[in-house]
Design an enzyme around this catalytic site. Sequence first.
Site, PDB file in Angstrom:
ATOM      1  N   ASP A 562       0.844  -1.198   0.000  1.00 20.37           N
ATOM      2  CA  ASP A 562       0.000   0.000   0.000  1.00 20.37           C
ATOM      3  C   ASP A 562       0.883   1.253   0.000  1.00 20.37           C
ATOM      4  O   ASP A 562       2.087   1.168  -0.185  1.00 20.37           O
ATOM      5  CB  ASP A 562      -0.940  -0.007   1.210  1.00 20.37           C
ATOM      6  N   ASP A 563       0.305   2.410   0.224  1.00 24.65           N
ATOM      7  CA  ASP A 563       1.085   3.647   0.177  1.00 24.65           C
ATOM      8  C   ASP A 563       1.693   3.990   1.526  1.00 24.65           C
ATOM      9  O   ASP A 563       1.645   5.127   1.985  1.00 24.65           O
ATOM     10  CB  ASP A 563       0.210   4.794  -0.329  1.00 24.65           C
TER      11      ASP A 563
END
Length: 692
Positions: A562-563
């Site tokens: 994910d980020d």
Amino acid sequence: PQQQQRRGVCGNAHAPRLSLRHAPRSSRCAPCRVAAPEAPTTVSASTLNTSFVQDKQQYEALYKRSIEDPAGFWAEIAEQFHWETKWERDHMRYNFDVRAGPISVEWFRGATTNIAYNCLDRHVLAGRGDQTCFIWEGNDVGREKSMTYAEALDEVCKLANWLRAAGVKKGDAVAVYMPMLLELPLAMLACARIGAVHSVVFGGFSAESLAQRMEDCKAKVLLTASGVMRGPKSIDLKKIADKACKLSAEAGHTVEHVLVYENDNAVPAADCPFTPGRDRWWQSEVAAQPTTCAPEWVEAEHPLFLLYTSGSTGKPKGVLHSTGGYMVYAATTMRHVFGLQQGDVYWCTADCGWITGHSYLAYGPLLNGTTQIVFEGVPTHPTPARCWEVVAAHGVTQFYTAPTAIRSLMSFGDQWVSQCDTSSLKLLGSVGEPINPEAWRWYHEVVGKGKCPIVDTWWQTETGGHMITPLPGAWPEKPGSATLPFFGVRPVVLDEKGNELQGEAEGILAISQPWPSTLRTVYGDHERYQSNYFGPFPGYYFTGDGCRRDADGYYWITGRVDDVINVSGHRIGTAEVESALVAHPACAEAAVVGYDHPIKGQGIYAYVTLMAGVEATKELKKELVGSVRSIIGAFAAPDVIHWAPGLPKTRSGKIMRRVLRKIASKEEDQLGDTSTLADPGVVATLVELRGK
Ligand code: 6R9
């Protein structure tokens, strides 16, 4: 619990074995030279209360039991703690599937306990009050103190009494913003003793970050210190805390009391701002309190603490852990993963501001009656030999740190280790990010002299305790792999559609059934908890990590999918850094990605689009970095600012971070499919501006 001896496969108790083998154990018991009997037929979890796992066969039997009968398995382990009232027969209930209703996890239904009582009173009542609990090593060489279990209990009771007198009640939140003084873990225990929920905020966070956290949990009281030493620098912690209280008040939440510890080595009282009425001096107030304090018996599911952590979007989430399951899981992983034995001197270098400091400094060691080092300083101050000098001075047996620290110390050369006597070490641990094989080998060969197992422990703030980890000596390690799941943990590898992959596979790491220290909610936002962790793949807890499972069933964590970026083992959400950059008036837009960094693991790479007419200068870069420092904290400062007149976006306006990552790592020749880019020309412009 630490009085047991290791049992050989022959069934006899052996003297503690200091060097644990890496090769699989043979069925011949070396010390007594007899053939081992058949594997034990009993799979009672209570064997784990008195002895360690000997080999993979025993592990497999116990593991199977832990997955098939989690309630029974953990109840047997839990017997060793003090429960004021016991759990019901059918004590474990859960729903891990959003499609079947709200997510819920409950362990030890009907039971009441107190974790601070289990950490301290239990040992003192058993006659172990004189044992050293903490050995504190200050930032400056020569500043040291130690404290016994009985003394720690007195201190915790005094502070707990002060908190009660200040009006703190069961369930109230208390914010803790402290340096690594003994008062920090003691403060956590004091909160737990009266059923208050602690929310520790790492001392490196800014006033804005502290304010945001205090507002979110509505902290009644803030525990802090006048200042802190970081290497040669002193930091005015109380000034930052004051600013945070002001910001919080402006946002509508007033902190009623601030208790200030005078850390005179860093900032003496005379130089410390003080607001009469609201502020109190820790030393004088707490000293006046009685040394006994009746513990608050709380339900097993009573919230123990909140710890804010970064996610891919929005503001940090208040991860909530409850009491009973967390206690049992933190203690059990602690003992088995570190192979704790009587006489050990354990050292975890983490700050209590992170989950590692919660589970493997404040709670895990004390639940096991361990003697441990608490270190205020930094590993390279005054020299890169500092850690090894501390190891030699106190005969440290288990050392637990992050790969970033290992890489940093490795870069100074072997001589700093070789000049110290590190022969007391018998186990080394790693946590926080994937450890690269080169650092693993240096740790193993140079620090551990080839004789210490390395436990590469994969877990998260949300999991509360180790999830995938070697057990020392029970099976061979492989550099860079966290190896196999701990008891009760069922990892699965999913493809992008959420199908479970079998055997050797690479994909997304998820967990398919609850373990005792599963996070129970995101404070004040159960919806976010459900959508973030249980939404992406219904039926599973989504970890946010990618992984590979090899032919031996070992797990290799490949990093976040994910980020979220992992800088020196600290989790940072790209969205948080972006919003801190955009807060600067010159910044129109920002996009942040991670890139490979030789020491930190990942560095922060920020693309910045300036407002029309603003000149791109070196000074402005400094200002932008300063903006992130002041809004989040110094550890989140971008390493690189890359001017971006335009950002690569899809036609629907989504930033293509994959493209930005490739440009940051100078791999623009491997951009892949860019057909969805709205303006393919931006790539060439960005490449041209690299390093400008
Ligand atoms: C304990 C802690 C969690 C994230 C996690 C993962 C990374 C932690 C790791 C590891 C590879 C290991 N991580 N341990 N990656 N090998 N042994 O660090 O918690 O701060 O919440 O970070 O850290 O990416 O998802 P937290």
